[in-house]
Design an enzyme around this catalytic site. Structure first.
Site, PDB file in Angstrom:
ATOM      1  N   TYR A  70      -4.104  -1.412   4.506  1.00 32.78           N
ATOM      2  CA  TYR A  70      -4.084  -0.288   3.569  1.00 32.78           C
ATOM      3  C   TYR A  70      -3.680   0.999   4.291  1.00 32.78           C
ATOM      4  O   TYR A  70      -2.830   1.757   3.798  1.00 32.78           O
ATOM      5  CB  TYR A  70      -5.468  -0.129   2.938  1.00 32.78           C
ATOM      6  N   SER A 122      -3.456   8.730   1.124  1.00 37.86           N
ATOM      7  CA  SER A 122      -4.894   8.595   1.337  1.00 37.86           C
ATOM      8  C   SER A 122      -5.226   9.130   2.722  1.00 37.86           C
ATOM      9  O   SER A 122      -4.373   9.126   3.628  1.00 37.86           O
ATOM     10  CB  SER A 122      -5.315   7.120   1.249  1.00 37.86           C
TER      11      SER A 122
END
Length: 240
Positions: free
Chosen positions: A141, A128
């Protein structure tokens, strides 16, 4: 010979899109997810947690018995949560690393022998842009995705030359995952417009667009690529 691919997170937006695309190209797709609706997009579906080694034992046994080899593994399964560091639950941090990183390791561990038997095998991990940017409340995250990038680099060397290992780092993608994040804001409509403007292309991406990148990384068209994280973010990083 028909190619055989395994896709985790097969019930989610990008996972389901990837399964459908690979099947449309004639491949046999084994999907897995904690949720059962991935059955509709997979030729064979295994419901379970990617962190459960028994799941991977069952998947590898099935592939070995029915196909004799595996051509690719796509690690999309992942979780996220919002929390400031002072309020963070260490158990939640452990769970996120367990699912987002260790779950990848479990699949790669058990499928590597079968991937070595494939004609031109490839592993694609879901990273990501969060690995490269800060995001208030999402440090856990970001940390897991940074780990995914490092794992990709390490395994690219370890598994070369037989198996290529790459990652994809999307920007904001139109999935349930994204919608839930937008809805946590005080004004979801205004926040969406703000997010769209953050991308050079002026919009969030679609699951099919990421599936296309994944399919390319699995194919021999990307045969000289390994140890790389491909950014597919609609120009988010270049604009911010």
């Amino acid at each position: 010979m028909r190619k055989v691919f395994v896709v985790t997170g097969a019930s989610g937006g990008m996972g389901m899109a990837t399964c459908k695309l690979l099947r449309s190209e004639g491949s046999f797709v084994v999907g897995t997810d904690r949720f059962s609706n991935g059955e509709e997009s997979s030729d064979r579906f295994f419901q379970g947690e990617v962190t459960d080694e028994n799941l991977w034992v069952n998947i590898s046994k099935f592939i070995e018995t029915e196909h004799g080899k595996c051509d690719g593994l796509v690690n999309i399964a992942g979780i996220n949560y919002l929390s400031q560091i002072q309020d963070a639950s260490l158990d939640s941090w452990r769970e996120m690393f367990n699912v987002n990183v260790v779950g990848m390791v479990a699949g790669i561990k058990h499928l590597t022998p079968l991937l070595r038997l494939g004609r031109s095998s490839s592993i694609v991990n879901m990273s990501s842009i969060a690995a490269k940017i800060g995001s208030d409340g999402y440090s856990a995250y970001s940390a897991t995705k940074g780990a995914v990038d490092s794992l990709t680099i390490g395994l690219a060397l370890e598994l070369a030359p037989k198996i290529r290992v790459n990652a994809v780092a999307p920007g904001w993608i139109e999935t349930k995952f994204t919608v839930e994040g937008l809805e946590k804001s005080t004004d979801p409509v205004a926040y969406r417009k703000e997010v769209e403007k953050m991308h050079a292309l002026g919009r969030v991406g679609l699951p099919d667009e990421i599936a296309n990148v994944i399919a390319w990384l699995l194919s021999e068209k990307s045969s000289f690529l390994t140890g790389t994280t491909v950014t597919a973010d609609g120009g988010y990083l270049v604009k911010n």
